[in-house]
Write an enzyme that holds these catalytic residues in place. Sequence first.
Site, mmCIF file in Angstrom:
data_model
loop_
_atom_site.group_PDB
_atom_site.id
_atom_site.type_symbol
_atom_site.label_atom_id
_atom_site.label_comp_id
_atom_site.label_asym_id
_atom_site.label_seq_id
_atom_site.Cartn_x
_atom_site.Cartn_y
_atom_site.Cartn_z
ATOM 1 N N HIS A 64 40.511 41.625 28.808
ATOM 2 C CA HIS A 64 39.053 41.535 28.853
ATOM 3 C C HIS A 64 38.346 42.557 27.951
ATOM 4 O O HIS A 64 37.397 43.225 28.361
ATOM 5 C CB HIS A 64 38.569 41.682 30.299
ATOM 6 C CG HIS A 64 38.948 40.523 31.174
ATOM 7 N ND1 HIS A 64 39.086 39.244 30.707
ATOM 8 C CD2 HIS A 64 39.219 40.455 32.519
ATOM 9 C CE1 HIS A 64 39.429 38.435 31.706
ATOM 10 N NE2 HIS A 64 39.526 39.137 32.814
ATOM 11 N N HIS A 100 32.463 36.410 34.096
ATOM 12 C CA HIS A 100 33.541 36.515 35.088
ATOM 13 C C HIS A 100 33.000 36.485 36.520
ATOM 14 O O HIS A 100 33.344 37.332 37.339
ATOM 15 C CB HIS A 100 34.347 37.796 34.830
ATOM 16 C CG HIS A 100 35.761 37.729 35.298
ATOM 17 N ND1 HIS A 100 36.110 37.458 36.609
ATOM 18 C CD2 HIS A 100 36.925 37.888 34.630
ATOM 19 C CE1 HIS A 100 37.430 37.476 36.716
ATOM 20 N NE2 HIS A 100 37.946 37.732 35.525
ATOM 21 N N ASP A 148 46.290 31.610 38.132
ATOM 22 C CA ASP A 148 45.715 32.546 37.160
ATOM 23 C C ASP A 148 46.072 31.999 35.782
ATOM 24 O O ASP A 148 46.817 32.613 35.025
ATOM 25 C CB ASP A 148 46.277 33.961 37.378
ATOM 26 C CG ASP A 148 45.489 35.019 36.618
ATOM 27 O OD1 ASP A 148 44.581 34.640 35.845
ATOM 28 O OD2 ASP A 148 45.791 36.212 36.790
ATOM 29 N N GLU A 177 36.593 30.764 34.431
ATOM 30 C CA GLU A 177 36.090 31.449 33.228
ATOM 31 C C GLU A 177 36.280 30.547 32.020
ATOM 32 O O GLU A 177 37.405 30.321 31.581
ATOM 33 C CB GLU A 177 36.868 32.751 33.035
ATOM 34 C CG GLU A 177 36.879 33.654 34.241
ATOM 35 C CD GLU A 177 38.174 34.464 34.329
ATOM 36 O OE1 GLU A 177 38.499 35.195 33.383
ATOM 37 O OE2 GLU A 177 38.876 34.346 35.340
HETATM 38 C C1 GLA Z 1 41.284 37.320 34.834
HETATM 39 C C2 GLA Z 1 42.751 37.459 34.666
HETATM 40 C C3 GLA Z 1 43.370 37.917 35.939
HETATM 41 C C4 GLA Z 1 42.723 39.176 36.438
HETATM 42 C C5 GLA Z 1 41.230 38.966 36.538
HETATM 43 C C6 GLA Z 1 40.498 40.219 36.886
HETATM 44 O O1 GLA Z 1 40.945 36.208 35.530
HETATM 45 O O2 GLA Z 1 43.371 36.288 34.203
HETATM 46 O O3 GLA Z 1 44.758 38.122 35.758
HETATM 47 O O4 GLA Z 1 43.005 40.239 35.569
HETATM 48 O O5 GLA Z 1 40.715 38.517 35.342
HETATM 49 O O6 GLA Z 1 41.001 40.819 38.033
#
Ligand code: GLA
Length: 401
Positions: free
Chosen positions: A155, A229, A301, A365
């Site tokens: 990020h 986010h 994820d 996201e």
């Molecule tokens: C994103 C990433 C996750 C995590 C979140 C924040 O979604 O893909 O692995 O790092 O941000 O916690």
Amino acid sequence: MQTALSSPKKSLRAVLVGSAVLVLAASLGTGGAAGSVSRAAPGCNRGSLNIERHRYGTAPSGATVHLYKLTNSHCMRVKIITYGGIIQSLSVPNRNGRTRNVALGFSNLDDYVEQNDPYFGAIIGRYANRIANGEFTLDGVTYELPVNNDPNTLHGGPKGFHTKVWDAQPAQDANSVGLELSYTSRDGEQGFPGRLETEVRYTLTENNALRMHYLATTSQPTVVNLTNHSYFNLGGEGTGTIYDHRLKINANHYTPVDSTLIPTGRIARVAGTPFDFRTPKAVGARIRNSHPQLLTGLGYDHNYVLNGGQGLKPAARLTDTKSGRVLHILTTEPGIQFYSGNFLDGTLIGTSGHTYRQSDGLALETQHYPDSPNQRNFPSTVLRPNETYDTTTVFKFSTTG
Ligand code: GLA
């Protein structure tokens, strides 16, 4: 080249009232814009299109942080702080018109500064999600980035856009109210080349949509991937898990990851796996499945490869059948990260005073795929000086019986 960044802000009609509070109220008459939620539901206290500014605190840099409250006349309210461009709360009506904050977050600036490891509500830049081993090569030059998610950069690095105080300009027209945030990232900031002029325009419309328009230009070739986010719990922030929310993602494929959550480069079919959300499925229905990718991610994820090509297209739909709240996400981006809040571990206290545990909210996201600068077969994230980065994502809310 004339860029959208330098175009005059035609819609700006701001009036500063004193130093503490700024109020803009539209003279809309009784009509307003019709939309799928245009009838005021019982319990919904109709207001008018309006934006207020309040002082929120002082950032570590010494800069004053403001909170802007955007309201429409259909019971939707969005609070945005200039620190990180964070959506601090997002209140929408349920099927009976009862309004509730459906975005996870904190109640004060200190918490955002000191413990926003989940990136609640924040603008993410310069590069959403991970870049492998904190490096990439562009035009033959290798750039080193700070590693903040061992061994990768996550990020935009530890001092990414989520930590910056953005300049803010309110904007308003007959059918919407908005906030235009801008931030200039210096050449080399967090290791990225080029001076990046960035603008994120939030617009709250009368049909209960929050539009996010991202614009950027650069002085040198660079890579850019911006997102927001926000974590959602459509039953209300702090009310437990989102396991029974029904999710639809318009994607036939996703990008599997390695043990450090970097895409392997494979574009895999979702068919026949717990990653198939082409028809609505409860988020929790298959989250404990032993699929190796669910073990790697501690749940979902993963980046989904959206169907439908370019232009603004429906990407995902999230439904809470209990409250009747529905979130529709549309985007011009080619991907969306579905993150089921796997790292929330009960150590953070949210806006309403409840702790957040695993899957108490989920993030969707919109983005280019993670690690694209190192992956040849992914859509490019390169931005050159004669180009304008220009993407749009919409969070639109409605209700269902
Ligand atoms: C994103 C990433 C996750 C995590 C979140 C924040 O979604 O893909 O692995 O790092 O941000 O916690």
